[in-house]
Design a protein around this motif. Structure first.
Motif, PDB file in Angstrom:
ATOM      1  N   ILE A   1       0.888  -1.261  -0.022  1.00  0.00           N
ATOM      2  CA  ILE A   1      -0.018   0.020   0.177  1.00  0.00           C
ATOM      3  C   ILE A   1       1.071   1.288   0.084  1.00  0.00           C
ATOM      4  O   ILE A   1       0.624   2.252  -0.768  1.00  0.00           O
TER       5      ILE A   1
ATOM      6  N   GLN B   1      -3.241   6.432  -1.437  1.00  0.00           N
ATOM      7  CA  GLN B   1      -3.509   5.989  -0.105  1.00  0.00           C
ATOM      8  C   GLN B   1      -2.959   7.340   0.939  1.00  0.00           C
ATOM      9  O   GLN B   1      -3.639   7.795   1.860  1.00  0.00           O
TER      10      GLN B   1
ATOM     11  N   PRO C   1      -5.704  11.004  -1.098  1.00  0.00           N
ATOM     12  CA  PRO C   1      -6.861  10.242  -1.654  1.00  0.00           C
ATOM     13  C   PRO C   1      -7.131  11.111  -3.012  1.00  0.00           C
ATOM     14  O   PRO C   1      -7.599  10.545  -3.996  1.00  0.00           O
TER      15      PRO C   1
ATOM     16  N   LEU D   1      -7.280  -1.693  -5.732  1.00  0.00           N
ATOM     17  CA  LEU D   1      -7.950  -1.381  -4.672  1.00  0.00           C
ATOM     18  C   LEU D   1      -9.140  -2.480  -4.362  1.00  0.00           C
ATOM     19  O   LEU D   1      -9.468  -2.763  -3.232  1.00  0.00           O
TER      20      LEU D   1
ATOM     21  N   LEU E   1      -7.045  -5.301  -2.516  1.00  0.00           N
ATOM     22  CA  LEU E   1      -6.803  -4.721  -0.978  1.00  0.00           C
ATOM     23  C   LEU E   1      -8.172  -4.378  -0.281  1.00  0.00           C
ATOM     24  O   LEU E   1      -8.031  -3.917   0.839  1.00  0.00           O
ATOM     25  N   GLN E   2      -9.173  -4.539  -0.966  1.00  0.00           N
ATOM     26  CA  GLN E   2     -10.439  -4.436  -0.193  1.00  0.00           C
ATOM     27  C   GLN E   2     -10.613  -2.900   0.274  1.00  0.00           C
ATOM     28  O   GLN E   2     -10.848  -2.551   1.347  1.00  0.00           O
ATOM     29  N   ARG E   3      -9.799  -1.791  -0.695  1.00  0.00           N
ATOM     30  CA  ARG E   3      -9.951  -0.511  -0.279  1.00  0.00           C
ATOM     31  C   ARG E   3     -10.762   0.373  -1.267  1.00  0.00           C
ATOM     32  O   ARG E   3     -10.610   1.623  -1.015  1.00  0.00           O
ATOM     33  N   ARG E   4     -11.639  -0.229  -1.705  1.00  0.00           N
ATOM     34  CA  ARG E   4     -12.087   0.643  -2.970  1.00  0.00           C
ATOM     35  C   ARG E   4     -13.112   1.709  -2.343  1.00  0.00           C
ATOM     36  O   ARG E   4     -12.923   2.984  -2.621  1.00  0.00           O
TER      37      ARG E   4
ATOM     38  N   ALA F   1     -13.420   2.684   0.659  1.00  0.00           N
ATOM     39  CA  ALA F   1     -12.643   3.597   1.525  1.00  0.00           C
ATOM     40  C   ALA F   1     -11.938   4.856   0.768  1.00  0.00           C
ATOM     41  O   ALA F   1     -12.056   5.856   1.358  1.00  0.00           O
ATOM     42  N   THR F   2     -11.530   4.300  -0.107  1.00  0.00           N
ATOM     43  CA  THR F   2     -10.663   5.269  -0.943  1.00  0.00           C
ATOM     44  C   THR F   2     -11.404   6.152  -1.735  1.00  0.00           C
ATOM     45  O   THR F   2     -11.110   7.444  -1.906  1.00  0.00           O
TER      46      THR F   2
END
Lengths: 423, 713
Positions: free
Chosen positions: B177, B187, B190, B208, B211-214, B216-217
């Motif tokens: 990340i 990250q 943003p 994303l 990383l399961q960050r879509r 949140a990002t």
């Protein structure tokens, strides 16, 4: 009664071989132009302030207009709705210099850059693209009209360009006036102001962007002109940004804008004054009349200095250069001072003693004061529109100056002649 | 902090982490965290001696107990020495208790800890268990470990391996990340997501997602999920759909434009009335990705785009550089929109500021001026102030109004604002009409599609029908000629209008200047006197003036260098809205390329500009009565000459030449105030707009005044 004194070494003097040849029959030309709009001799006479007999004598070839009546012939041309080119043909046939010597119909006109900037400015005037193009005496209204129209057609498309030329006659009624306008725009069945408005609105309502050039906006009957202005203003308001207007005129149009608050079309119009020719324009103008070898920096410098950007003087100077001459160079300014067109510019302003005194005083000054879009002083204003003074950049912004030394000489000579006549 | 120091700190941190992880894996006893959890070899060695001592003691006790069949009462009895080198031994019934002695050979933590050996008389076998406090199980012999502890030990080690694995994975994820060239910057910041090249978005989306960050990002970047999906799908759209999608985001209508000698597709966009700058349409070019930048530039140079702004949506970063060089020249009308700008266009909540910023960087500011200097303000975003005047019309029951003021003071703008505010009114419909001459009824009839000779009642009925039966508020602009003509006909149409308004079917707002005002306010016999409420339009409120000067500039990322400059503009303009707009426009004209702030010099140049003088001209004929206009001019020249005038001063001025009519003077003063030429200050009248005095040359004022006085006489 004042009359023109023999002008000193004018370009009109036959002995200087600079007089204009009468190339066409004046009587025949006048008759043709009168027949075209079915104008009667009495109608023409009334409009231009001459007697019916005088006009009939012209038509029948019994006499030519007197040289002091040149301005009446110019009025006659307006009444007969002649184009600039036709006006100059008529004047030339009567032995006068052209009224619009510069800015005819030449395809390679010298003001191409300025015309492009003019349209660029029009585009920026959102949401009301309305531009008033004012020109001083001896420029057309507008100058280089065909070039303007050609540029407009290129930008907007042929079908989207309308050219309105309000009829000159003050006797025309609303029906005639708007029928003529409808015909000029290619609208069928227009017989009233509402019909003209409806026809133009149909074009705009269809989503079309329309460019409309109105030549000589100020001429014609006041209430009809106001009706036209009202129609254009209303449609501009309703179809914001769709109707692009270029209103052309001179002194009278400026008076309408700045002195009469009723025409709100003019209130919201931006003003552009036709500029003096710069070196590039002078070069292009000279190249149209002289062989390329003669068009050099020295010539352009002399034209700039001696003519001061006055279109008629430039024309006369170029004619002078076009024929072999034994004159010394310094004589050009003196020669131009005898130009009939300068004298015609001064004479109407000098009727009052006070005006003569003020102009005499001004003739001794290099600067006549600060230039403004609308000059409050009426006399100064008339000098400006007669194209005798111009606005040039100075240390404190734009300043009014005499166009050139020839104009000052002419002014002094006219006043001296007036004094002699009075004495 | 200096970069070198940062690098060294980073190296130290990496070394410390490496030492920690390495020691944990290879030499846990040296690891500061694990050292307490692992066996010390020294302890183990000495304790093995202790176990030998214990073994000897246990042997003696076993012999004693088996021979005598009883548990010894003390160690001496069994022949055991209680103090060994490592343990101090003691006896309890059937238990042999070994306590670690406080010897420096062993870690202090073990001192006093115990282990218990239990003797089972039945089986005559020993068993072992931890004492109190217990010796840590890792130091005990295997036969002293409980069964549970044996199992727990294995589990614990497996857990440690698992945790360590997880820690390693976590470290790798963190590394991914924070060090990934695509993900890491997003990250950290943003908002960068909105500035990535369009082509990278699918890769970023995949990363994303992994990383399961879509979500949140996107949330942190302020990007709506729908916009994100639209941007991801943009690359798959055909040019026409792309152009329409882009147009939609700036509220423009998109139409195909043909006849272009350009590769790719060209479209024409028409912007809505809410466009905050003077740009009503533009051309849009979507070049194909296969053509390189230099070729695109050649095509662009050859193309005749006329006077329209051309937006070039660059297909990829490689083509951008040459196009950007061309578009950086403000003399042309091309605007280069690179892949990053296109991403911003698609992902920003408002795409219009993206377009405006790009245009402000690449075009002459005057080409896209946010100021409207002439005519009625049609855009809500360009209209400032007048809230109290608006409230008088909009927030009350419909009534008749007379909107009165000089030209270019904002009457039409106010009417348009009223029309906008009442557009969604459930019971009231607004109809705006501009009169072009005295003929009101034919104008209304033409607008409502009726024969031109229709009467007012028929017209109103038709207009109400067209507006769903709502009550009408007719906004009639330029009403002076109508009023003059109606006055000559004994106010026949005004009477009809009054009758309709009394019935509540239709109300009228008439806008005009002097004729309207004179009848409504000065003529006690006029039927207009009680026709409606008079609303005078004058200068703008000070706060609205400041907003008018500053807010449109902010649209282009510009500002006044100093707030006092705004105050100067407002003061010199006399709070006339059109003058403020003209002054700001002139400031823009003189702004140097790339400058972001208007300086004092720009303001002074604007104050002395021809555009300002042009806007101030046109006060010479405020009345159709030539004598009244002349009197107006006398008053103006008098104020120009001495800075003020008063009724008494004017009477004194005129008396030597003519017998002054005080009523005419009062009307002239009222007219000049209404036109916003003069302002009253106690008994004196001064120029309402300080700039007004700049029209006059000191030397010409006496001449002009004298000429008007002579003609007046």
């Amino acid at each position: 009664m004042f009359d023109f004194p023999p002008s000193p070494r004018s370009v009109r003097d036959p002995e200087d071989r600079l007089d204009l040849p009468v190339s066409e029959d004046f009587a025949g030309l006048l008759t043709t132009f009168m027949r075209r709009i079915r104008a009667s001799a009495s109608g023409v006479a009334t409009e231009i302030g001459m007697s019916r007999e005088a006009v009939n004598n012209w038509r029948h070839g019994l006499s030519l207009p007197n040289r002091k009546h040149r301005h009446r012939l110019v009025d006659c041309a307006r009444y007969l709705r002649l184009s600039e080119q036709e006006t100059d043909r008529l004047l030339k046939s009567a032995g006068f210099e052209p009224e619009y010597p510069v800015g005819g119909q030449a395809p390679d006109q010298p003001y191409a850059d300025y015309v492009a900037r003019l349209f660029e400015r029009l585009q920026r005037l959102a949401p009301y693209p309305i531009l008033m193009l004012l020109s001083q005496a001896h420029w057309g209204q507008p100058p280089f009209r065909e070039s303007l129209l050609a540029t407009a057609r290129q930008l907007y498309g042929d079908a989207a360009v309308l050219h309105i030329r309000p009829p000159y006659s003050v006797e025309a009624d609303a029906r005639d006036y708007f029928t003529a306008l409808g015909a000029q725009c290619g609208f069928a069945g227009v017989d009233s102001d509402f019909a003209f408005e409806a026809a133009l609105e149909r074009r705009l309502a269809a989503g079309e962007r329309v460019f409309c050039l109105v030549s000589r906006f100020e001429q014609g009957e006041a209430h009809l002109r106001e009706a036209l202005a009202g129609i254009l203003r209303g449609l501009s308001e309703m179809y914001s940004g769709k109707l692009h207007l270029l209103l052309c005129g001179g002194e009278a149009l400026a008076e309408l804008k700045y002195q009469s608050g009723d025409l709100s079309l003019l209130n919201i119009a931006s003003v552009e004054t036709w500029p003096d020719p710069g070196p590039a324009e002078l070069r292009a103008l000279a190249a149209r009349q002289l062989p390329a070898a003669q068009v050099d920096a020295a010539l352009l410098s002399r034209l700039e200095r001696d003519c001061g950007g006055h279109p008629a003087l430039i024309d006369e100077a170029l004619r002078w250069h076009a024929v072999p001459s034994t004159w010394d160079q310094p004589d050009l300014s003196e020669c131009l001072a005898g130009s009939a067109r300068l004298w015609e510019g001064f004479v109407p302003l000098l009727a009052e003693a006070e005006a003569r005194a003020r102009i005499s005083a001004w003739l001794t000054q290099a600067s006549l004061g600060r230039a403004q879009p609308y000059l409050i002083d009426r006399l100064l204003r008339r000098l400006f529109w007669a194209n005798l003074v111009t606005a040039r950049p100075g240390a404190d912004g734009l300043q009014l100056e005499w166009r050139c030394e020839a104009v000052r000489r002419a002014g002094r000579q006219v006043i001296a002649a007036w004094s002699d006549a009075g004495a | 902090m200096s970069p070198a120091r940062t690098i060294w700190l980073r190296r130290l941190a990496v070394a410390a982490v490496a030492l920690f992880v390495g020691s944990a894996l290879l030499l846990p006893q040296w690891n500061p965290l694990l050292s307490r959890l692992t066996e010390s070899p020294t302890n183990l060695a000495w304790l093995s001696n202790g176990w030998s001592e214990l073994q000897t003691a246990r042997m003696h006790v076993t012999v004693y107990a088996s021979e005598r069949d009883e548990w010894p009462s003390d160690l001496a009895e069994a022949g055991v020495q209680p103090l060994g080198e490592i343990f101090e031994l003691s006896l309890q019934p059937n238990d042999l208790v070994a306590t670690v002695r406080a010897t420096p050979r062993l870690d202090r933590v073990l001192h006093g800890h115990r282990v218990i050996l239990h003797w089972d008389p039945q089986s005559q076998l020993w068993s072992c268990r931890a004492g109190d406090p217990p010796i840590p199980e890792r130091y005990l012999p295997v036969n002293c470990h409980s069964e549970a502890s044996l199992v727990g030990n294995t589990t614990r080690w497996l857990a440690i391996v698992l945790v360590l694995s997880l820690l390693v994975l976590l470290a790798l994820a963190v590394l991914l990340i924070w060090r990934h060239p695509l993900i890491a910057p997003i990250q950290r910041e943003p908002a960068r997501l909105r500035r990535l090249p369009l082509a990278l978005l699918p890769r970023v989306d995949t990363a994303l997602g992994w990383l399961q960050r879509r979500e949140a990002t996107l949330a942190a970047a302020g990007v709506a999920a729908a916009d994100w999906q639209e941007a991801l799908g943009y690359a798959r759209l055909n040019p026409s759909a792309r152009a329409r999608l882009l147009a939609l985001r700036v509220a423009a209508r998109c139409a195909d434009s043909s006849g272009w000698n350009l590769p790719g597709a060209v479209y024409e966009w028409t912007f809505s009335a809410e466009m905050p700058v003077s740009l009503e349409r533009c051309l849009v070019w979507l070049p194909p990705a296969s053509v390189d930048g230099a070729q695109l530039v050649r095509h662009l140079r050859q193309a005749q785009t006329g006077l329209d702004v051309l937006l070039v949506f660059v297909p990829d970063a490689a083509a951008e550089a040459p196009l950007r060089v061309l578009c950086a020249d403000r003399a042309n009308l091309c605007v280069c929109l690179g892949p990053e700008t296109q991403t911003a266009w698609l992902l920003e909540r408002e795409a219009l500021p993206v377009l405006l910023r790009a245009m402000a960087r690449q075009l002459r500011l005057t080409r896209i001026s946010p100021y409207q200097t002439r005519g009625g303000i049609a855009r809500a975003s360009s209209f400032f102030g007048r809230e109290s005047l608006l409230a008088r019309v909009v927030l009350r029951e419909p009534s008749n109004y007379l909107l009165i003021g000089g030209r270019q003071l904002g009457k039409t703008s106010l009417m348009k604002a009223i029309e906008r505010r009442l557009r969604e009114h459930p019971q009231l419909a607004c109809v705006y009409v501009v009169l072009r001459d005295h003929r009101l009824l034919p104008r209304l009839a033409a607008q409502s599609g009726l024969p031109l000779d229709s009467d007012l009642e028929t017209i109103v009925a038709e207009l109400r029908r067209q507006h769903g039966g709502k009550r009408l508020l007719l906004l009639i602009d330029e009403a002076d000629p109508f009023f003059r003509a109606d006055a000559a006909r004994d106010y026949a149409e005004i009477a009809a209008m009054r009758a309709l308004s009394e019935e509540g079917r239709c109300h009228f707002l008439l806008a005009g200047f002097w004729d309207l005002y004179a009848a409504a306010a000065l003529d006690y016999q006029s039927p207009l006197r009680n026709f409606g409420e008079v609303i005078k339009v004058g200068g703008l409120e000070p706060e609205a003036c400041r907003e008018l000067a500053s807010v449109p500039l902010a649209v282009l990322n510009l500002r006044f260098a100093d707030p006092t400059l705004i105050e100067r503009v407002v003061a010199q303009s006399g709070r006339r809205a059109n003058l403020i707009a003209i002054l700001c426009q002139e400031c823009l004209e003189s702004l140097e390329q790339g400058a972001a702030a208007i300086q004092a010099g720009d303001v002074e140049r604007a104050l002395a500009s021809q555009a300002v003088l042009d806007a101030l001209a046109g006060w010479g004929r405020l009345s159709h009565d030539e004598a009244a206009s002349r009197l107006d001019r006398v008053i103006v020249y008098r104020v120009a000459a001495q800075g003020w005038t008063s009724l008494a001063d004017l009477v004194a001025l005129l008396r030597p030449r003519t017998s002054p009519d005080v009523e005419s003077l009062r009307r002239s003063l009222a007219r000049l105030q209404l036109a916003y030429v003069l302002d009253r200050s106690g008994e004196r009248f001064v120029f309402a707009v300080p700039l007004f005095a700049r029209q006059f040359e000191a030397a010409e004022i006496p001449v002009l005044l004298e000429e008007e006085l002579r003609r007046l006489g």
